[in-house]
Design a protein around this motif. Structure first.
Motif: not given
Length: 199
Positions: A136-138, A154-157, A162-163, A170-171
């Motif tokens: 996942l990426s922003d 706020h990046r990559k939170g 979720l990765a 769940d997904q």
């Protein structure tokens, strides 16, 4: 390592939000806490970690347009010192127009600021084929809006949480451990930008 050192710009320095102040967390199911109990949702965890009164303004299934529609009443009712904006995931999942989503998120940030609140924007992952493989990426839109409006981001939170399958219910939703992890990372960003006092 300073994540922005190479970008030629420093994150905007904010005013510290005092302990006991009201903070509004605006968002969708990731804010409301789907996949965990109410007291495990990230706004509840953030309240414990920060000493703020954090209002959970998350509604499952909300798009950026719906959040924008709800915002004036929330601002009037709670008069928050800070609004944490984390919305757009449902727009991406429903393949809605990126330009419309960008306009809505931008308007949300501008309205919150016009009401006297500071704003922290939370990047939401782009849901791509790679996302189904756990990569996942922003979405780039958040960096663009933060840059245009000179907002802390706020990046990559969520992308980080979720990765990781152990942090998901769940997904597309976190579990209690995932919301805890997200809130801890958020606190780091709040401290780095000066919104939360203390080292």
């Amino acid at each position: 390592m300073a994540p922005l050192a190479g970008c030629g710009r420093k994150p905007p320095r904010a005013q510290a939000v005092p302990s006991g102040a009201t903070v509004l967390a605006l968002g969708d199911s990731l804010t409301s806490g789907v996949g965990a109990s109410t007291d495990a949702a990230y706004p509840a965890v953030l309240q414990r970690l920060s000493g703020w009164k954090v209002v959970n303004g998350g509604i499952s299934g909300d798009t950026s347009a719906q959040a924008l529609q709800r915002l004036p009443d929330l601002l009037q009712k709670h008069q928050p010192a800070l609004v944490i904006v984390g919305i757009g995931g449902n727009d991406f999942l429903r393949r809605q127009s990126t330009s419309a989503t960008r306009a809505n998120v931008r308007q949300i940030c501008e309205q919150a600021r016009a009401a006297g609140a500071q704003v922290l924007l939370v990047a939401v992952p782009e849901f791509t084929v790679m996302a189904t493989l756990g990569q996942l990426s922003d979405h780039a839109m958040y960096e663009e809006i933060a840059s245009e409006l000179k907002l802390p981001l706020h990046r990559k939170g969520w992308a980080g949480v979720l990765a990781d399958a152990t942090l998901r219910s769940d997904q597309i939703h976190a579990n209690a451990a995932g919301y805890e992890r997200f809130a801890q990372g958020l606190v780091d960003t709040l401290r780095a930008t000066g919104l939360l006092a203390g080292g």
